[in-house]
Design an enzyme around this catalytic site. Structure first.
Site, PDB file in Angstrom:
ATOM      1  N   GLU A   1       0.828  -1.207   0.000  1.00 13.19           N
ATOM      2  CA  GLU A   1       0.000   0.000   0.000  1.00 13.19           C
ATOM      3  C   GLU A   1       0.862   1.255   0.000  1.00 13.19           C
ATOM      4  O   GLU A   1       0.585   2.229  -0.717  1.00 13.19           O
ATOM      5  CB  GLU A   1      -0.918   0.003   1.224  1.00 13.19           C
ATOM      6  CG  GLU A   1      -1.880  -1.188   1.277  1.00 13.19           C
ATOM      7  CD  GLU A   1      -1.340  -2.360   2.065  1.00 13.19           C
ATOM      8  OE1 GLU A   1      -2.140  -3.055   2.698  1.00 13.19           O
ATOM      9  OE2 GLU A   1      -0.096  -2.580   2.044  1.00 13.19           O
TER      10      GLU A   1
ATOM     11  N   CYS B   1      -0.744   0.215   7.659  1.00 13.75           N
ATOM     12  CA  CYS B   1      -1.199   0.625   6.328  1.00 13.75           C
ATOM     13  C   CYS B   1      -2.654   1.092   6.355  1.00 13.75           C
ATOM     14  O   CYS B   1      -3.051   1.939   5.548  1.00 13.75           O
ATOM     15  CB  CYS B   1      -1.036  -0.529   5.339  1.00 13.75           C
ATOM     16  SG  CYS B   1       0.691  -0.880   4.951  1.00 13.75           S
TER      17      CYS B   1
END
Length: 321
Positions: free
Chosen positions: A54, A90
């Protein structure tokens, strides 16, 4: 949705780039798609301790496209992390970036994540879809998943045999593999973190157990002996986060793992020759299903898994190599 599967397949392609570097972390791919279907960012987790998929996907977004994030969908093959490890969560980054929809391939079985990343996103008002190509995403990280859920490495038993079921001729070392299938075997070694043979095989054949016919990381060499039994080997794997174990023989070693139900895949190479006498290959366990069958010149390689595991895979699932 059909579109969701298309972008998740791209996530899987990206995730595979972390085959060697990500471990012991899972392989993960991420794709950011703007309205109209344009990919504005993508990334994968290449190396343990470095940016997750990510993070790398967001970093790849051009400054001119930053304003599109609030209207975009992020696809990620594994649930975004929600804890502080070697990198920040994330899930928090996704929330800060303002992405309003996230599509997750499968839930992370790691105890510090398991469902919490998804919950954090939903609590922040993010629309989260879970389970797109779920089994393919889990299959890619089958070694990581096995280690997290069963507390042991993913175990692959491997041997080469003659058409009449012998692994040597007259109890003497015999080359059954071809140069090409030997190369494939060394490729498999690079995908496993540890490799084990029995004491008799080690003393009689002196196998190098290296990767001289392929390029990649070499597995840790282990020998099953009176002083280093199966339990000790599994304990060493747990202690050192070795998530995959390749068992190359001999036949007594294979039987020992099969008798204890300690296997996840069995890879059998069969050559079209008769040896008539020697060491018999181990008997395959019950409840097997064929995962793949490949003809390589005159030899054939069949990979078996547990029947219920293959039955749980969808018809369009890809075959892992």
């Amino acid at each position: 949705m059909k579109e969701d599967k298309i972008y998740m397949r791209r996530c899987l392609q990206l995730a595979a780039c972390g085959m060697y570097g990500a471990r012991p972390n899972p392989m993960v791919g991420a794709v950011i798609v703007a309205p109209g279907g344009r990919i504005i960012g993508e990334g994968c987790h290449r190396h343990c301790g470095q940016g997750h998929a990510e993070v790398n996907a967001f970093a790849s977004v051009a400054p001119a496209d930053e304003a599109l994030l609030a209207e975009s969908t992020m696809y990620v093959s594994l649930e975004p992390c929600a804890h502080y490890g070697k990198t920040p969560p994330c899930a928090d980054l996704i929330i800060r970036k303002g992405v309003r929809r996230v599509v997750v391939g499968c839930v992370d079985p790691f105890a510090k994540v398991h469902g919490m990343g998804i919950r954090k996103l939903r609590d922040a008002g993010v629309d989260v879809t879970v389970g797109v190509l779920e089994r393919e995403c889990a299959e890619l990280n089958r070694r990581f998943f096995t280690f997290q859920t069963l507390g042991r490495p993913y175990i692959t038993l491997k041997w080469a045999q003659s058409a009449d079921g012998f692994i040597d001729s007259g109890f003497r070392p015999t080359m059954i593999s071809t140069p090409f299938t030997q190369m494939l075997a060394h490729k498999l070694r690079t995908e496993c973190q540890a490799i084990v043979v029995g004491r008799v095989t080690d003393e009689r054949d002196h196998p190098q157990l290296n990767i001289r016919h392929w390029s990649g990381p070499a597995p840790r060499r282990m020998v099953l002996s009176h002083s280093h039994d199966i339990d000790a080997i599994l304990a060493e794997c747990r202690a050192d986060s070795l998530q995959s174990l390749l068992v190359e023989g001999g036949a007594a070693t294979h039987r020992a793992f099969i008798e204890r139900g300690l296997w996840d895949e069995i890879r059998v190479e069969t050559a079209p020759l008769a040896l008539h006498r020697g060491t018999r290959a181990a008997t395959l366990p019950d409840c097997l299903a064929v995962k793949s069958h490949t003809v390589c010149g005159n030899n054939a390689i069949t990979v078996y898994v547990r029947e219920q595991r293959l039955a749980s895979r969808p018809a369009d699932a890809g075959t892992a190599h």
